[in-house]
Design an enzyme around this catalytic site. Structure first.
Site, short mmCIF file in Angstrom:
data_model
loop_
_atom_site.label_atom_id
_atom_site.label_comp_id
_atom_site.label_asym_id
_atom_site.label_seq_id
_atom_site.Cartn_x
_atom_site.Cartn_y
_atom_site.Cartn_z
N ALA A 84 0.84 -1.19 0.00
CA ALA A 84 0.00 0.00 0.00
C ALA A 84 0.88 1.24 0.00
O ALA A 84 2.02 1.21 0.46
CB ALA A 84 -0.93 0.01 1.21
N ASP A 85 0.31 2.33 -0.50
CA ASP A 85 0.99 3.62 -0.43
C ASP A 85 -0.07 4.70 -0.24
O ASP A 85 -1.07 4.73 -0.97
CB ASP A 85 1.80 3.90 -1.69
CG ASP A 85 2.73 5.08 -1.49
OD1 ASP A 85 3.84 4.87 -0.96
OD2 ASP A 85 2.35 6.22 -1.82
#
Length: 219
Positions: A84-85
């Site tokens: 995830a970012d």
């Protein structure tokens, strides 16, 4: 390569595929723990997160999550890899992660009294190599902040390493006048969307939690 074993597997870990979290964020580990999951291993991708020229915030979050998932999946064949970012966007602008007080102060000066958007790109690689991708958007409105309040927040250090220079789950909750969308997304991992992706990859958090309760009652 920076690979760290998780502290302990969740109770029903033996009944699911191995789960690798491609992030060193303690906040993401805490969010997964809320739905009863502890990754079998923490293996951050450690990639260059510099935005591309004219790259918009949601595209940036999507690209980075995909790159992280692909890199880490190549190191863990047969495992489920979650990456995830999270990006804070002000219009077309991508606000940086605050690694120093001056950066955090500039971010807060821009955000105060205004609406901004938080995007989390999520990428999941299944044990069979299948890929899932989502980008989730939340909206946050900060109240007007005085210079003294910004200075006080900076003094706490609660901003360190945070996208946009704040952590909504900490003292910055005092600044939030209104929020729309997923709260966990702003923290760093949209749990509704992530749990659906994990379920498609063979990790059903709710079913595992229910099975763990049944097992404990039987014992």
């Amino acid at each position: 390569m920076n690979i760290r074993a998780a502290a302990s597997p969740d109770i029903s870990g033996k009944d699911r595929p191995r789960l690798i979290l491609a992030s060193g964020s303690p906040r993401r580990r805490e969010l997964l723990a809320q739905i009863g999951l502890v990754p079998d291993m923490i293996d951050p991708a450690d990639i260059d997160e510099t935005p591309l020229k004219d790259e918009l915030p949601p595209a940036h979050a999507t690209r980075l999550s995909r790159e992280k998932a692909a890199i880490v999946a190549a190191r863990h064949a047969g495992a489920v890899v979650l990456a995830a970012d999270t990006v804070v966007g002000l219009g077309r602008r991508i606000l940086p992660k605050a690694d120093d007080a001056d950066t955090a102060r500039r971010c807060l000066a821009l955000l105060q009294g205004r609406r901004h958007r938080v995007y989390t790109g999520v990428a999941l690689v299944g044990a069979d190599g299948r890929c899932w991708n989502r980008v989730v958007e939340s909206q946050v409105i900060f109240r007007t902040l005085s210079p003294a309040e910004i200075d006080q927040y900076i003094a706490t250090g609660d901003w360190k390493g945070k996208a946009g220079g704040y952590a909504i789950q900490g003292l910055a909750s005092l600044f939030v006048r209104q929020m729309g969308g997923s709260y966990s997304n702003v923290v760093g991992l949209p749990l509704t969307e992530v749990s659906g992706m994990l379920r498609a990859a063979g990790i059903d958090a709710l079913a595992l939690a229910a099975a763990a309760v049944r097992t404990s009652v039987a014992d």
